[in-house]
Design an enzyme around this catalytic site. Structure first.
Site, PDB file in Angstrom:
ATOM      1  N   THR A  40       0.823  -1.210   0.000  1.00 20.41           N
ATOM      2  CA  THR A  40       0.000   0.000   0.000  1.00 20.41           C
ATOM      3  C   THR A  40       0.857   1.260   0.000  1.00 20.41           C
ATOM      4  O   THR A  40       0.373   2.326  -0.354  1.00 20.41           O
ATOM      5  CB  THR A  40      -0.913   0.032   1.246  1.00 20.41           C
ATOM      6  OG1 THR A  40      -0.116  -0.345   2.374  1.00 20.41           O
ATOM      7  CG2 THR A  40      -2.075  -0.924   1.119  1.00 20.41           C
ATOM      8  N   ASP A  41       2.146   1.141   0.395  1.00 26.43           N
ATOM      9  CA  ASP A  41       2.952   2.372   0.567  1.00 26.43           C
ATOM     10  C   ASP A  41       3.130   3.122  -0.757  1.00 26.43           C
ATOM     11  O   ASP A  41       2.939   4.337  -0.827  1.00 26.43           O
ATOM     12  CB  ASP A  41       4.287   2.108   1.289  1.00 26.43           C
ATOM     13  CG  ASP A  41       5.205   1.089   0.637  1.00 26.43           C
ATOM     14  OD1 ASP A  41       4.795   0.440  -0.363  1.00 26.43           O
ATOM     15  OD2 ASP A  41       6.344   0.939   1.131  1.00 26.43           O
ATOM     16  N   SER A 130      18.137  -4.699   4.073  1.00 28.98           N
ATOM     17  CA  SER A 130      18.785  -3.701   3.194  1.00 28.98           C
ATOM     18  C   SER A 130      18.399  -2.289   3.614  1.00 28.98           C
ATOM     19  O   SER A 130      19.251  -1.393   3.671  1.00 28.98           O
ATOM     20  CB  SER A 130      18.438  -3.957   1.728  1.00 28.98           C
ATOM     21  OG  SER A 130      17.044  -3.969   1.546  1.00 28.98           O
ATOM     22  N   GLU A 162      18.107   2.714  -2.447  1.00 27.83           N
ATOM     23  CA  GLU A 162      17.659   1.343  -2.764  1.00 27.83           C
ATOM     24  C   GLU A 162      17.113   1.291  -4.190  1.00 27.83           C
ATOM     25  O   GLU A 162      17.427   0.378  -4.962  1.00 27.83           O
ATOM     26  CB  GLU A 162      16.581   0.920  -1.767  1.00 27.83           C
ATOM     27  CG  GLU A 162      15.934  -0.412  -2.084  1.00 27.83           C
ATOM     28  CD  GLU A 162      16.333  -1.526  -1.143  1.00 27.83           C
ATOM     29  OE1 GLU A 162      16.856  -1.228  -0.057  1.00 27.83           O
ATOM     30  OE2 GLU A 162      16.125  -2.698  -1.506  1.00 27.83           O
ATOM     31  N   ASP A 174       9.872   0.594   4.615  1.00 26.98           N
ATOM     32  CA  ASP A 174      10.940  -0.104   5.343  1.00 26.98           C
ATOM     33  C   ASP A 174      11.909   0.879   5.993  1.00 26.98           C
ATOM     34  O   ASP A 174      12.306   0.730   7.143  1.00 26.98           O
ATOM     35  CB  ASP A 174      11.700  -1.036   4.395  1.00 26.98           C
ATOM     36  CG  ASP A 174      10.773  -2.033   3.731  1.00 26.98           C
ATOM     37  OD1 ASP A 174       9.618  -2.175   4.170  1.00 26.98           O
ATOM     38  OD2 ASP A 174      11.209  -2.674   2.752  1.00 26.98           O
TER      39      ASP A 174
HETATM   40  C1  GLA Z   1       8.879  -4.228   0.321  1.00 27.61           C
HETATM   41  C2  GLA Z   1       9.088  -2.761  -0.025  1.00 27.61           C
HETATM   42  C3  GLA Z   1       8.138  -1.856   0.749  1.00 27.61           C
HETATM   43  C4  GLA Z   1       6.701  -2.324   0.618  1.00 27.61           C
HETATM   44  C5  GLA Z   1       6.606  -3.830   0.876  1.00 27.61           C
HETATM   45  C6  GLA Z   1       5.237  -4.368   0.598  1.00 27.61           C
HETATM   46  O1  GLA Z   1       9.226  -4.475   1.662  1.00 27.61           O
HETATM   47  O2  GLA Z   1      10.419  -2.383   0.270  1.00 27.61           O
HETATM   48  O3  GLA Z   1       8.266  -0.524   0.316  1.00 27.61           O
HETATM   49  O4  GLA Z   1       6.177  -1.991  -0.632  1.00 27.61           O
HETATM   50  O5  GLA Z   1       7.528  -4.582   0.111  1.00 27.61           O
HETATM   51  O6  GLA Z   1       4.316  -3.807   1.467  1.00 27.61           O
END
Ligand code: GLA
Length: 394
Positions: A40-41, A130, A162, A174
């Site tokens: 969702t981010d 990471s 990243e 993250d």
């Molecule tokens: C990875 C990405 C995050 C997010 C998740 C799924 O961890 O780094 O930004 O999109 O997947 O929610």
């Protein structure tokens, strides 16, 4: 600033043995869990992550030249380059160098440095090792060169690092969770406004248990970028009819049925999952406020169904682990966590049921998937911080 912990002391001692420099900064940056709100981010929705006790540690010191000297404790590998020569690589270094690249591009006055990297965030487990490396690096360099960068800007630098150096168009969750974590709290982050709210996370009699499939399918990076594009396509089709729509955050199920379903069934399913997940997260936050852990758990199962069947980012190992706990009365909820195609499931498990569950599942997972299972209990800790070492270490 936190006081000494054993892991920070260990990596500091390794630094001293490797490099003849004493003016060091030691930074701890944690991995993360996400309770609900997956994929969702980057759709401007909400997420509900928390920083955990597993963390990355870096020790860094300035040099008098423009060289960069890196050492990874895990890989027992040294790498040397210079500020002018950095480029992406396919291993642990890329997350450090990606941050340096972003700092240089933004015009920050950094010089050469030595850095040792260590930590206990399992790699490829979906706990964002990471992001933790990137956050630890940017935080350490910010301290070392007195760059005066605020936390949110460091999060964005880490995210950009990243995206450019690993090629995966990750969202902000993250790095944000690693940088902004708060002990015993989850963070409700609005990924559109970047406003956030800490919510106490005390599961009375339950724990968040992570079950690691110990697989990371190679699909994960390319499929991640594909999902992002599919969501963007869905938004573009809706926008043709609703010019004020900019992301799936602005889209309703009815809009998808009207403008996307006829055009492309796969894109419809992807978007449907995201639109539902954004709503589910908001309802789950109400559950948490009411301390209704059972209702929260039920939503986690729904999220897993969506990720597996609509968004299609699960895999047989993750599905196996979620199915295997579904009928267990000691488990209130379970779902795959993170980007998908491997990594961990997150489970809300009754304290007394944890040992037996892990024991039984380890056997059946091995039998059915021919893989070892690892389990961790996630405890929620503070985000990125400088660690103060005891005097005797000097
Ligand atoms: C990875 C990405 C995050 C997010 C998740 C799924 O961890 O780094 O930004 O999109 O997947 O929610």
């Amino acid at each position: 600033m936190s006081t000494i912990n054993e892991a920070a002391q260990k990596v500091s001692n390794i630094f001293t043995a490797k490099f003849d420099q004493t003016e060091t900064v030691v930074v701890r940056s944690p991995g993360r869990v996400n309770i609900i709100g997956e994929h969702t981010d980057y759709n401007e929705g909400f997420v509900l992550p928390a920083a955990i006790d597993k963390a990355i540690y870096v020790v860094a010191a300035k040099r008098n030249d423009t060289a960069i000297h890196l050492y990874s404790v895990d890989f027992d590998e040294t790498f040397e380059t210079s500020l002018a020569a950095i480029k992406p690589s396919r291993d642990w270094k890329t997350y450090i160098l990606g941050v340096v690249d972003q700092l240089i591009k933004a015009g920050y006055p950094i010089g050469g440095f030595s850095l040792v990297l260590d930590g206990d965030v399992p790699i490829g487990a979906g706990l964002s090792s990471s992001a933790a490396v990137e956050c630890a690096t940017v935080f350490a360099l910010n301290e070392l060169f007195d760059l005066q960068i605020d936390r949110m800007s460091m999060v964005k630098i880490a995210q950009k690092a990243e995206q450019t150096y690993s090629g995966v168009m990750v969202g902000i969750m993250d790095m944000f969770a690693s940088m902004f974590g708060k002990k015993d709290h989850v963070i409700k982050l609005d990924c559109r406004s970047l406003e956030y709210e800490y919510k106490p996370f005390k599961l009375k009699g339950y724990k968040a248990v992570l079950l690691n499939t110990n697989v990371k399918h190679t699909l994960s990076s390319s499929e991640y970028n594909t999902r992002r594009k599919q969501c963007e396509q869905g938004v573009a089709w809706v926008k043709e009819h609703h010019s004020n729509v900019n992301s799936l955050r602005d889209v309703s199920l009815e809009m998808l049925q009207q403008h996307v379903e006829q055009k492309d069934e796969v894109i419809f399913r992807r978007c449907k999952y995201v639109v539902e997940e954004i709503q589910r997260l908001l309802a789950a936050c109400d559950d948490l406020d009411r301390n209704d852990i059972a209702a929260l758990g039920a939503k986690m199962y729904e999220t897993h169904y969506g990720l597996s069947k609509l968004y299609e980012v699960s895999c047989k190992e993750l599905d196996y682990l979620v199915d295997a706990v579904k009928e267990n009365p000691g488990v209130l909820g379970a779902r795959m966590m993170g980007g998908g195609f491997g990594g961990c499931t997150i489970n809300l498990v009754k304290d007394e049921a944890i040992d037996e569950l892990v024991e039984q599942l380890s056997v059946s997972y091995k039998e059915n998937m021919n893989l070892e299972l690892s389990a961790y209990i996630a405890t929620i800790e503070n985000g990125t911080e400088v660690m103060k070492l005891a005097e005797y270490s000097k």
